[in-house]
Design an enzyme around this catalytic site. Structure first.
Site, short mmCIF file in Angstrom:
data_model
loop_
_atom_site.label_atom_id
_atom_site.label_comp_id
_atom_site.label_asym_id
_atom_site.label_seq_id
_atom_site.Cartn_x
_atom_site.Cartn_y
_atom_site.Cartn_z
N GLY A 120 30.69 -7.52 55.70
CA GLY A 120 31.64 -7.80 54.63
C GLY A 120 31.30 -9.12 53.96
N CYS A 121 32.29 -9.83 53.53
CA CYS A 121 32.10 -11.10 52.84
C CYS A 121 31.36 -12.10 53.73
CB CYS A 121 33.46 -11.67 52.45
SG CYS A 121 33.37 -13.32 51.73
N PHE A 122 30.28 -12.65 53.21
CA PHE A 122 29.49 -13.57 54.03
C PHE A 122 30.22 -14.87 54.33
CE2 PHE A 122 26.53 -14.25 50.07
CZ PHE A 122 27.50 -14.95 49.38
N CYS A 182 33.25 -15.04 55.47
CA CYS A 182 33.95 -14.76 56.73
C CYS A 182 32.98 -14.79 57.91
CB CYS A 182 34.61 -13.38 56.69
SG CYS A 182 36.05 -13.26 55.64
#
Length: 177
Positions: free
Chosen positions: A10-12, A14
């Site tokens: 997902g979002c890097f 995070c």
């Protein structure tokens, strides 16, 4: 001798924030992998047309953090059963992915994934992409250490902070701070 792993969960922002400060992690660099566009930008990757996933390149000391342990943490920090999605982040750039370097990493990843499936850790089957690493492209400097530099922005406060807190609780013995 440090090793590298390239993971997309997902979002890097995070993934970087969760892995940073874990024992055995030398560095975490956000970037892009798995696509066809050369030297992509964040804006290009966000369109979903480059084929790239947001990933992190993790440099780790296998004497302290094994590749297998790193993958088990990775499979806890995101939902590897949702295709091209993590929460409200939707698109191929947010896919669950492991980009391996070499046969040993591939076999270890296959083994860990099979264990997770056999133990029914998740209620649905894994959709994690397992592909050889072709190229890692580091993200622009503004994305490096993003959470630590911007903890009060809306996304960081609402999404990243709770995820970091959850992972620090689950893996409290793994953190240096």
């Amino acid at each position: 001798m440090p090793e590298k792993a390239v993971l997309g969960g997902g979002c890097f922002w995070c993934v970087e924030a969760v892995l940073k400060n874990m024992k055995g992690i030398v560095s975490v660099v956000p970037g892009y992998a798995g696509g066809q566009t050369q030297n992509p930008t964040y804006e290009q990757v966000c369109t979903g047309t480059t084929g790239h996933a947001e990933v992190v390149e993790v440099t780790f000391d296998p004497q302290i953090m094994s590749y297998s342990d790193l993958l088990r943490i990775f499979f806890t920090l995101h939902d590897p059963t949702t295709l091209n999605r993590q929460g409200n982040d939707i698109g191929t750039q947010y896919r669950s992915a492991i980009y391996y370097s070499g046969q040993e990493q591939k076999l270890t990843a296959q083994h860990v994934m099979q264990d997770i499936e056999n133990q029914h850790v998740w209620p649905n089957p894994l959709v994690t992409e397992l592909e050889p690493l072709q190229q890692f492209w580091p993200a622009e400097p503004m994305h490096h250490d993003y959470f630590n530099r911007n903890p009060n922005t809306g996304y960081c406060a609402a999404v990243v902070s709770p995820k970091v807190a959850k992972m620090r609780k689950i893996f409290s013995d793994r953190y240096t701070l």
